[in-house]
Design a protein around this motif. Structure first.
Motif, PDB file in Angstrom:
ATOM      1  N   PRO A 274      -1.508  -5.089   3.700  1.00 12.64           N
ATOM      2  CA  PRO A 274      -0.995  -4.035   2.817  1.00 12.64           C
ATOM      3  C   PRO A 274      -0.673  -4.565   1.425  1.00 12.64           C
ATOM      4  CG  PRO A 274       0.654  -4.670   4.452  1.00 12.64           C
ATOM      5  CD  PRO A 274      -0.619  -5.333   4.853  1.00 12.64           C
ATOM      6  N   GLY A 275      -0.707  -5.900   1.279  1.00 11.97           N
ATOM      7  CA  GLY A 275      -0.497  -6.494  -0.044  1.00 11.97           C
ATOM      8  C   GLY A 275      -1.517  -6.001  -1.054  1.00 11.97           C
ATOM      9  N   HIS A 276      -2.738  -5.714  -0.597  1.00 13.36           N
ATOM     10  CA  HIS A 276      -3.752  -5.161  -1.507  1.00 13.36           C
ATOM     11  C   HIS A 276      -3.286  -3.830  -2.079  1.00 13.36           C
ATOM     12  CE1 HIS A 276      -6.921  -8.071  -0.556  1.00 13.36           C
ATOM     13  NE2 HIS A 276      -6.636  -7.922   0.719  1.00 13.36           N
ATOM     14  N   ALA A 277      -2.825  -2.934  -1.196  1.00 15.12           N
ATOM     15  CA  ALA A 277      -2.375  -1.616  -1.639  1.00 15.12           C
ATOM     16  C   ALA A 277      -1.171  -1.737  -2.564  1.00 15.12           C
ATOM     17  CB  ALA A 277      -2.025  -0.751  -0.429  1.00 15.12           C
ATOM     18  N   GLU A 278      -0.258  -2.620  -2.227  1.00 10.87           N
ATOM     19  CA  GLU A 278       0.934  -2.792  -3.068  1.00 10.87           C
ATOM     20  C   GLU A 278       0.550  -3.256  -4.473  1.00 10.87           C
ATOM     21  OE1 GLU A 278       5.352  -4.890  -2.824  1.00 10.87           O
ATOM     22  OE2 GLU A 278       3.749  -5.523  -1.453  1.00 10.87           O
ATOM     23  N   ILE A 279      -0.365  -4.207  -4.559  1.00 18.49           N
ATOM     24  CA  ILE A 279      -0.817  -4.709  -5.865  1.00 18.49           C
ATOM     25  C   ILE A 279      -1.514  -3.606  -6.651  1.00 18.49           C
ATOM     26  CG2 ILE A 279      -2.456  -6.298  -6.959  1.00 18.49           C
ATOM     27  CD1 ILE A 279      -1.767  -8.263  -4.622  1.00 18.49           C
ATOM     28  N   LEU A 280      -2.352  -2.829  -5.981  1.00 18.58           N
ATOM     29  CA  LEU A 280      -3.058  -1.735  -6.652  1.00 18.58           C
ATOM     30  C   LEU A 280      -2.088  -0.678  -7.165  1.00 18.58           C
ATOM     31  CD1 LEU A 280      -6.004  -1.413  -4.132  1.00 18.58           C
ATOM     32  CD2 LEU A 280      -6.279  -1.890  -6.574  1.00 18.58           C
ATOM     33  N   LEU A 281      -1.104  -0.328  -6.353  1.00 13.00           N
ATOM     34  CA  LEU A 281      -0.135   0.691  -6.761  1.00 13.00           C
ATOM     35  C   LEU A 281       0.721   0.199  -7.936  1.00 13.00           C
ATOM     36  CD1 LEU A 281       0.845   1.933  -3.207  1.00 13.00           C
ATOM     37  CD2 LEU A 281      -0.228   3.334  -5.000  1.00 13.00           C
ATOM     38  N   LYS A 282       1.072  -1.075  -7.921  1.00  9.54           N
ATOM     39  CA  LYS A 282       1.828  -1.627  -9.052  1.00  9.54           C
ATOM     40  C   LYS A 282       0.987  -1.644 -10.323  1.00  9.54           C
ATOM     41  CE  LYS A 282       5.142  -4.481  -6.514  1.00  9.54           C
ATOM     42  NZ  LYS A 282       5.592  -5.874  -6.197  1.00  9.54           N
ATOM     43  N   ALA A 283      -0.346  -1.697 -10.136  1.00 10.63           N
ATOM     44  CA  ALA A 283      -1.262  -1.651 -11.284  1.00 10.63           C
ATOM     45  C   ALA A 283      -1.597  -0.211 -11.668  1.00 10.63           C
ATOM     46  CB  ALA A 283      -2.533  -2.423 -10.974  1.00 10.63           C
ATOM     47  N   ARG A 284      -0.835   0.737 -11.126  1.00  9.54           N
ATOM     48  CA  ARG A 284      -0.939   2.154 -11.451  1.00  9.54           C
ATOM     49  C   ARG A 284      -2.172   2.836 -10.862  1.00  9.54           C
ATOM     50  NH1 ARG A 284       1.697   2.829 -17.526  1.00  9.54           N
ATOM     51  NH2 ARG A 284       3.617   1.670 -17.058  1.00  9.54           N
ATOM     52  N   ALA A 285      -2.609   2.366  -9.723  1.00  7.09           N
ATOM     53  CA  ALA A 285      -3.612   3.129  -8.982  1.00  7.09           C
ATOM     54  C   ALA A 285      -2.988   4.458  -8.578  1.00  7.09           C
ATOM     55  CB  ALA A 285      -4.067   2.354  -7.753  1.00  7.09           C
ATOM     56  N   ASP A 286      -3.766   5.522  -8.606  1.00  9.50           N
ATOM     57  CA  ASP A 286      -3.277   6.869  -8.302  1.00  9.50           C
ATOM     58  C   ASP A 286      -3.083   7.020  -6.790  1.00  9.50           C
ATOM     59  OD1 ASP A 286      -2.785   9.550  -7.983  1.00  9.50           O
ATOM     60  OD2 ASP A 286      -4.603  10.246  -9.012  1.00  9.50           O
ATOM     61  N   PRO A 287      -1.846   7.218  -6.303  1.00  7.01           N
ATOM     62  CA  PRO A 287      -1.619   7.345  -4.861  1.00  7.01           C
ATOM     63  C   PRO A 287      -2.197   8.627  -4.270  1.00  7.01           C
ATOM     64  CG  PRO A 287       0.388   7.851  -6.058  1.00  7.01           C
ATOM     65  CD  PRO A 287      -0.598   7.340  -7.068  1.00  7.01           C
ATOM     66  N   ASN A 288      -2.567   9.569  -5.138  1.00 10.92           N
ATOM     67  CA  ASN A 288      -3.141  10.841  -4.659  1.00 10.92           C
ATOM     68  C   ASN A 288      -4.607  11.007  -5.078  1.00 10.92           C
ATOM     69  OD1 ASN A 288      -0.776  12.105  -3.363  1.00 10.92           O
ATOM     70  ND2 ASN A 288       0.097  11.964  -5.430  1.00 10.92           N
ATOM     71  N   ILE A 289      -5.253   9.916  -5.396  1.00  7.19           N
ATOM     72  CA  ILE A 289      -6.634   9.982  -5.869  1.00  7.19           C
ATOM     73  C   ILE A 289      -7.531  10.612  -4.815  1.00  7.19           C
ATOM     74  CG2 ILE A 289      -7.213   7.660  -5.053  1.00  7.19           C
ATOM     75  CD1 ILE A 289      -8.924   7.384  -7.643  1.00  7.19           C
ATOM     76  N   SER A 290      -8.466  11.430  -5.283  1.00  2.00           N
ATOM     77  CA  SER A 290      -9.404  12.128  -4.392  1.00  2.00           C
ATOM     78  C   SER A 290     -10.707  12.292  -5.152  1.00  2.00           C
ATOM     79  CB  SER A 290      -8.831  13.490  -4.001  1.00  2.00           C
ATOM     80  OG  SER A 290      -9.771  14.247  -3.281  1.00  2.00           O
ATOM     81  N   ARG A 291     -11.789  11.720  -4.607  1.00  5.12           N
ATOM     82  CA  ARG A 291     -13.066  11.748  -5.317  1.00  5.12           C
ATOM     83  C   ARG A 291     -14.163  12.359  -4.449  1.00  5.12           C
ATOM     84  NH1 ARG A 291     -13.033   7.799  -9.494  1.00  5.12           N
ATOM     85  NH2 ARG A 291     -11.064   8.118 -10.602  1.00  5.12           N
TER      86      ARG A 291
END
Length: 467
Positions: A352-369
């Motif tokens: 889950p460290g990947h997700a934590e790093i991405l979220l801290k880098a402002r990845a959109d938690p509600n992204i939908s493509r």
């Protein structure tokens, strides 16, 4: 399988818990020698087993309160020993990972080459050198087995891994003849007749800088393409010494090859990944900055539309994700079928460290493509149809979910409790719906029997209702 189910009461089952009680300091335990012998026996049991089952649900540790899961299992040094022992066994065997009452996954096969036992986490730090020594013995047994079967191409590959298993300690210098004799070569060009890895490729995996330089001085082609697939490590396709080093060797090795004019873009594996993507997939974060020739390299796609950040997020090393973000990768980039980076880790059960790093880098938690391109749209429609008909496997649901599913949908579907908690902390929408059936994350978790995630989502919803 039906016959095996009928005779399961006749199976011999060994449970590794009995071999590794977690005593804080074995040096002060009266039964230390017996305990250490029990711990050291773990690889032997994995070797003789017909099946290896990993029980790794998302559950809270009763002593520490830390969440334990498939990803934390993959981080523990002794658990990595078990996996490595099973893979290096004299007989092939499946590694089955049970993460919930309804989820049984087959290991993809090359995690052992991406996450070595000596680099894992240990309750007793003094175990680290012991585990490295055990890894050395496991490689020797594998090499001996291959030698007896005269599988020389595989034998040479596994011989080259000894330094990797020990963390690439400094190597004593040797001459070309001695090096060639170690690999049972009669000349520098014998591989052209036999196939397999060239001396330069083997030296690059070893991190043998002296031999690399001597071979290139002797006119070895630094960009020669591999004509043999390393199936055990899933290194298949047109690899070169550079991409093999990017996967399995050191920063110094990669830098040396680049200085000797190794080309960044000649290597292409079966998926169309170059040396940068190969390093990212193996979590070799130290070499990633060396393999970026320019900003456009960070956006290069493989045959499935994946970019370096996607493959880094399924490695065992979150630092690979951090490094690529520092190099200015887009944290919200998606594949052709619509899957954002944040949705990769839950599918593969990585840290889950990947997700934590991405979220801290402002990845959109509600992204939908949505899928892009006729081929991707057609594939997505096929997977969505199977979901509607109730015929989709878990893998196919994951693929269908790439079409406008959110990260929380992926975490719920795959039982990724830690990632679900992170997403909720970063304001993920629990009410988001997916597909014509309007599946919420909770509905997907209930459908797959992901009890821990179901409890979390209901608890958060109840708290929001009462608040």
């Amino acid at each position: 399988m039906a016959i095996e189910q009928h005779t399961c009461l006749d199976w011999d089952i060994w449970y590794d818990y009995f071999g590794c009680p977690q005593i804080d300091d074995r040096a002060y335990d009266n039964g230390a020698s017996d305990l250490q012998a029990a711990v050291n026996s773990i690889p032997a049991y994995c070797d003789i087993a017909d099946f290896v089952f990993v029980l790794a649900p998302s559950i809270k540790h009763s002593d520490t309160g830390v969440m334990m899961s498939r990803s934390t299992w993959g981080m523990r040094g002794w658990c990595r020993v078990e996996r490595t022992a099973a893979v290096l066994s004299r007989t092939e065997k499946p590694i089955l990972i049970i993460s919930s009452p309804t989820a049984v996954l087959l290991s993809s096969g090359n995690e052992w080459a991406r996450a070595w036992p000596g680099e894992g986490d240990f309750t007793v730090e003094a175990d680290r050198p012991k585990v490295k020594a055990l890894t050395d013995e496991l490689l020797k047994l594998k090499c001996h087995s291959l030698w007896l079967r005269r599988e020389m191409l595989n034998w040479r590959f596994y011989q080259s891994l000894f330094p990797r298993g020990q963390g690439h300690p400094q190597k004593a210098e040797e001459d070309i003849d001695t090096f060639l004799q170690r690999y049972n070569f009669t000349s520098e060009h014998q591989h052209l007749e036999q196939g397999g890895l060239s001396p330069l490729m083997l030296a690059s995996i070893e991190g043998n800088i002296t031999i690399i330089k001597k071979l290139v001085e002797g006119k070895a082609d630094v960009n020669e393409l591999m004509t043999w697939d390393i199936k055990d490590a899933q290194l298949e396709g047109h690899h070169t010494a550079l991409s093999l080093a990017a996967a399995l060797s050191t920063r110094t090795t990669v830098l040396t090859l680049l200085q000797l004019k190794a080309d960044l873009h000649i290597p292409k594996d079966r998926l169309g990944s170059n040396a940068l993507m190969t390093a990212a997939r193996f979590g070799n974060s130290d070499v990633l900055p060396l393999l970026v020739g320019g900003p456009s390299d960070l956006g290069l796609q493989n045959n499935f539309g994946g970019r370096p950040l996607h493959v880094a997020s399924i490695s065992e090393n979150p630092s690979a994700t951090r490094t690529l973000l520092q190099l200015r990768c887009d944290p919200d980039v998606a594949t052709n079928i619509g899957c954002p980076v944040l949705c990769f880790s839950p599918q593969y059960g990585t840290s889950p460290g990947h997700a934590e790093i991405l979220l801290k880098a402002r990845a959109d938690p509600n992204i939908s493509r949505a899928p892009v391109g006729a081929s991707a749209i057609s594939l997505s429609e096929n997977w969505m149809r199977k979901v509607r008909e109730g015929k989709a496997t878990l893998a196919e649901i994951n693929l269908a979910l790439c079409n406008r599913g959110t990260p929380l949908h992926f975490a719920a579907l795959n039982g990724s409790l830690e990632i679900a908690k992170l997403l909720i902390e970063y304001k993920a929408d629990q009410g988001a719906t997916w597909s014509e059936q309007n599946f919420t994350p909770l509905a997907l978790a209930e459908q797959q029997g992901q009890e821990a995630v179901v409890a979390l989502l209901k608890s958060v919803a109840a708290g929001q209702a009462s608040g």
